[in-house]
Design a protein around this motif. Structure first.
Motif, PDB file in Angstrom:
ATOM      1  N   ARG A   1       0.818  -1.224   0.000  1.00 37.24           N
ATOM      2  CA  ARG A   1       0.000   0.000   0.000  1.00 37.24           C
ATOM      3  C   ARG A   1       0.852   1.275   0.000  1.00 37.24           C
ATOM      4  N   HIS A   2       2.003   1.224   0.660  1.00 40.72           N
ATOM      5  CA  HIS A   2       2.818   2.450   0.706  1.00 40.72           C
ATOM      6  C   HIS A   2       3.385   2.788  -0.674  1.00 40.72           C
ATOM      7  N   ALA A   3       3.842   1.745  -1.339  1.00 41.24           N
ATOM      8  CA  ALA A   3       4.371   1.963  -2.699  1.00 41.24           C
ATOM      9  C   ALA A   3       3.283   2.475  -3.632  1.00 41.24           C
ATOM     10  N   LEU A   4       2.086   1.869  -3.495  1.00 45.26           N
ATOM     11  CA  LEU A   4       0.972   2.292  -4.347  1.00 45.26           C
ATOM     12  C   LEU A   4       0.559   3.725  -4.043  1.00 45.26           C
ATOM     13  N   ALA A   5       0.561   4.086  -2.759  1.00 41.94           N
ATOM     14  CA  ALA A   5       0.176   5.449  -2.377  1.00 41.94           C
ATOM     15  C   ALA A   5       1.169   6.456  -2.946  1.00 41.94           C
ATOM     16  N   ALA A   6       2.443   6.139  -2.837  1.00 40.92           N
ATOM     17  CA  ALA A   6       3.464   7.053  -3.360  1.00 40.92           C
ATOM     18  C   ALA A   6       3.312   7.196  -4.877  1.00 40.92           C
TER      19      ALA A   6
END
Lengths: 257, 219
Positions: free
Chosen positions: B12-17
């Motif tokens: 999720r963090h990679a996708l959010a970034a």
């Protein structure tokens, strides 16, 4: 030619042999006319006879192809900056109003002082309020043009032109696009302006207005002035066949009111 | 077939970034392409003939090239032509801005052209210069009139930013595809990507509809 009531006033606009062509079509073929200070000069004649063209040449919205137009003794300048100053001193009112639809009535009137005279916002808006009051529309300051009747829009347009404190007002068929019931309110604003001594050049089909308010009437036909004189002469004792024809086509048989 | 949706949560963090990068790319492209579009349109409408021809050539060239080709072209040609090594983000931005500016220029030109000549004349009769008349009177009306078109350009652009994934700009499409390649969770990642694009795109379209209703000019 009959005596001219306000001849004592200085000549503000002088047209000499003005020629305007659109391609092969000659819209104006040598027009001579003087407009004196404080005078109301009405230009009448059939559609396409050149009267609106002459008006549009007066503030150089159209350029002329021959002859000369002088404003206060000097030829209309070619230089863009000098021309803007001349335009600022000639208010113009259009047949189709041309109010700015994205601005309220107040901001329509304040726009010129703000942008051209670089007045402060408060000063421009005060002036705009005074001008709207003058045309009887104080209560419409926050209305957009689309919410106003035709007559009200045209009065705002007159206020917009007056806000620049012009020396001359040019009216291009100011009531031709109006419903009959709102024509009167615009004409009475124009009459009040004439009574104050504003110099006005009015292209109109309102013969009663020309007869009553005009100091001088010029009859156009096919790019020429076929007759000019005080309204009494033009309407009661026209000297040319063309004037008589034109007036009788309009159903003018003397004043009806 | 088994689904393992935990892969979406895990990244999720990679996708959010990546989503942030997509949004940034969209906003930055429009921030360049709107003013530049106005300039190009003004040149096409009002400038000296040779400049006008150049503006027309620009519009016709960039409007008629596939965006993906433009992206590759920017990636391979720009560094050689300018001798500056741009980041993938800047390269992608340049390609998108060149394309969208051409579209916006046409939109603005049509919008300006739709404003009656009498408006310009009324402004000039007050003593405004042509530039003042265009800026104060014609453009504000034109912009309101073309807002729906700019809005659809915006929404298209938001999705088209995915094309810069081909030069490894770390936006949503690129990052999602990378995760897919590492985890082999193809359907999960494609679905997540679709959901993110849709959830962000739809409110944007609605927002622009609202702006258009709010600022529409009635005549």
């Amino acid at each position: 030619m009959s005596r001219r009531a306000k001849e004592s006033g200085a000549t503000i606009i002088r047209y000499r042999g003005v020629v305007k062509r659109y391609g092969a079509f000659e819209a104006l073929s040598g027009v001579d006319l003087d407009v004196h200070a404080g005078e109301v000069v009405c230009l009448i004649g059939p559609s396409g006879s050149g009267k609106s063209t002459l008006l549009r040449c007066t503030n150089a919205l159209e350029t002329i192809d021959g002859g000369a137009i002088e404003f206060e003794g000097a030829r209309l300048p070619r230089d863009e900056r000098a021309l803007r100053e001349v335009r600022r001193r000639m208010g113009m009112v259009f047949q189709s109003f041309e109010l700015f639809p994205h601005l309220t009535a107040l901001h329509n009137v304040a726009e010129g002082p703000r942008t051209v005279l670089q007045a402060r916002r408060a000063e421009a808006e005060n002036r705009a309020r005074a001008m709207l009051a003058k045309v009887g529309l104080s209560d419409k300051a926050t209305s957009y043009p689309a919410a106003l009747s035709g007559g009200q829009q045209q009065r705002v347009a007159i206020a917009r032109a007056l806000a620049m404190e012009p020396d001359v007002m040019l009216f291009d068929e100011p009531t031709s696009a109006l419903d009959p019931e709102t024509i009167g309110e615009v004409l009475s604003v124009m009459k009040a302006l004439a009574d104050e001594g504003m110099t006005m050049v009015v292209v109109t089909h309102e013969m009663t207005f020309a007869r009553r308010v005009g100091d001088w009437v010029a009859v156009f036909d096919a790019g020429r002035i076929v007759e000019q004189g005080p309204p009494r002469q033009i309407f009661d004792a026209p000297t040319t066949e063309r004037t008589r024809d034109f007036l009788s086509h309009l159903g003018w048989h003397g004043e009806t009111l | 077939m088994n689904f393992d949706w935990s892969v979406v949560g895990a990244h999720r963090h990679a996708l959010a970034a990546a989503t942030g990068t997509t949004v940034l790319l969209t906003v930055a492209t429009m921030a360049i392409a709107v003013p530049c579009g106005i300039v190009v349109a003004s040149v096409r409408l009002y400038a000296w003939a040779p400049l006008r021809a150049m503006a027309t050539a620009y519009v016709e060239l960039f409007r008629n090239l596939p965006l993906i080709l433009l992206v590759y072209w920017a990636f391979y040609v720009l560094p050689i032509a300018t001798d500056v090594g741009l980041s993938p983000f800047a390269t992608g931005l340049a390609a998108l801005a060149l394309n969208v500016t051409a579209y916006n220029a046409e939109t603005f030109r049509a919008g300006i052209g739709s404003i009656r000549r009498g408006q310009l004349e009324a402004a000039m009769a007050l003593g405004m210069s042509r530039t003042q008349a265009v800026r104060r009177i014609v453009l504000p009306q034109a912009v309101r009139r073309i807002l729906p078109v700019l809005a659809s350009t915006w929404v298209s652009l938001f999705k088209d930013t995915s094309l810069v994934s081909v030069i490894a700009v770390p936006e949503l499409a690129y990052v999602a595809m990378q995760i897919r390649a590492q985890t082999f969770r193809v359907l999960e990642m494609l679905t997540a990507m679709a959901a993110i694009y849709w959830l962000l795109g739809y409110p944007q379209a609605k927002l622009v509809d609202w702006i258009q209703r709010r600022y529409a000019v009635t005549e």
